[in-house]
Design an enzyme around this catalytic site. Structure first.
Site, PDB file in Angstrom:
ATOM      1  N   LEU A   1      43.404  22.670  13.663  1.00  9.85           N
ATOM      2  CA  LEU A   1      43.852  22.818  12.273  1.00  9.85           C
ATOM      3  C   LEU A   1      43.516  24.204  11.723  1.00  9.85           C
ATOM      4  O   LEU A   1      44.186  24.700  10.818  1.00  9.85           O
ATOM      5  CB  LEU A   1      43.192  21.771  11.377  1.00  9.85           C
ATOM      6  CG  LEU A   1      43.680  20.327  11.431  1.00  9.85           C
ATOM      7  CD1 LEU A   1      42.850  19.477  10.476  1.00  9.85           C
ATOM      8  CD2 LEU A   1      45.151  20.214  11.095  1.00  9.85           C
ATOM      9  N   SER A   2      42.486  24.819  12.262  1.00  4.25           N
ATOM     10  CA  SER A   2      41.965  26.082  11.737  1.00  4.25           C
ATOM     11  C   SER A   2      42.797  27.276  12.214  1.00  4.25           C
ATOM     12  O   SER A   2      42.859  27.548  13.412  1.00  4.25           O
ATOM     13  CB  SER A   2      40.512  26.259  12.173  1.00  4.25           C
ATOM     14  OG  SER A   2      40.104  27.601  12.054  1.00  4.25           O
ATOM     15  N   ALA A   3      43.392  27.996  11.262  1.00  6.32           N
ATOM     16  CA  ALA A   3      44.154  29.200  11.623  1.00  6.32           C
ATOM     17  C   ALA A   3      43.272  30.235  12.315  1.00  6.32           C
ATOM     18  O   ALA A   3      43.691  30.824  13.315  1.00  6.32           O
ATOM     19  CB  ALA A   3      44.829  29.783  10.381  1.00  6.32           C
TER      20      ALA A   3
END
Length: 221
Positions: A11-13
């Site tokens: 989920l983390s860019a």
């Protein structure tokens, strides 16, 4: 060469900046899922690796590094067969560095102020927050005009990968207040970058899509 370990969440860019960089370099990596929402980053075994308890965190043998853009630069400096992803020319590198700092401190920050309050129970952002993202997109549109990459050059760099991680996540969130079709240069650049990143869906696309789905579920709640 043993694979590196990358601790993070799809989920983390910022985590996806690291995985895209590794894919572009052909560096093997083990992605070790660390669920921040479940507090896994505060467990003693992870704190022993990274007392700052943030992600991404990379382990390469005995060397440990956090902060995604620093990791990306390290990977190119250590494993790159050439300097295309992080050029050594002083002026080009300065522009790449500027794009990295712009992504971290301006673009990703502005995007976060539009989505994180919605995702984690805060107040709906005001129009000024969306206007800031639009201003950022206008600058990005200028960076990549005339078919160039973000440093004004002809090759994709880690500056592009950082901006791509943020932009793809913004795109997946599909904010009704922002019409991305207005930024034609950005859209063309996005399509080019997606094709140039090996295993793009694994390295970035799937995580961006998951973020978008999570955001939309909270926005409609």
């Amino acid at each position: 060469m043993a694979p590196i370990d990358v601790y993070g969440m799809p989920l983390s860019a910022p985590c996806r900046i690291v995985t895209m960089t590794a894919e572009c370099l052909g560096v093997e990596y083990n992605f070790k899922m660390l669920d921040l929402m479940a507090g896994e980053n505060m467990k003693p075994e992870f704190l022993a690796i990274n007392p700052m308890h943030n992600i991404p965190t990379m382990v390469d043998g005995e060397f440990v590094m956090n902060e995604s853009r620093a990791i990306a630069a390290y990977l190119v400096n250590k494993y790159g067969k050439d300097d295309k992803l992080y050029p050594k020319d002083a002026e080009v590198r300065a522009r790449v560095d500027q794009r990295l700092y712009f992504d971290m401190g301006v673009f990703y920050k502005a995007f976060g102020e539009c989505v994180y309050p919605v995702m984690f129970g805060g107040d709906k952002p005001g129009q000024d927050k969306y206007d800031k993202v639009k201003e950022n997109l206008g600058w990005l549109d200028g960076f990549v005009k005339d078919g160039k990459f973000s440093a004004g050059n002809d090759d994709m760099t880690i500056g592009d990968l950082a901006l791509l991680a943020t932009y793809s996540t913004l795109r997946a969130a599909d904010l009704p207040e922002i019409d991305l079709a207005e930024y034609k240069n950005v859209e063309a650049w996005y399509e080019r970058c997606c094709k140039l990143v090996p295993n793009y869906e694994k390295a970035n696309g799937e995580g961006a899509t998951a973020f978008g789905g999570f955001f939309k579920s909270k926005a409609s709640a």
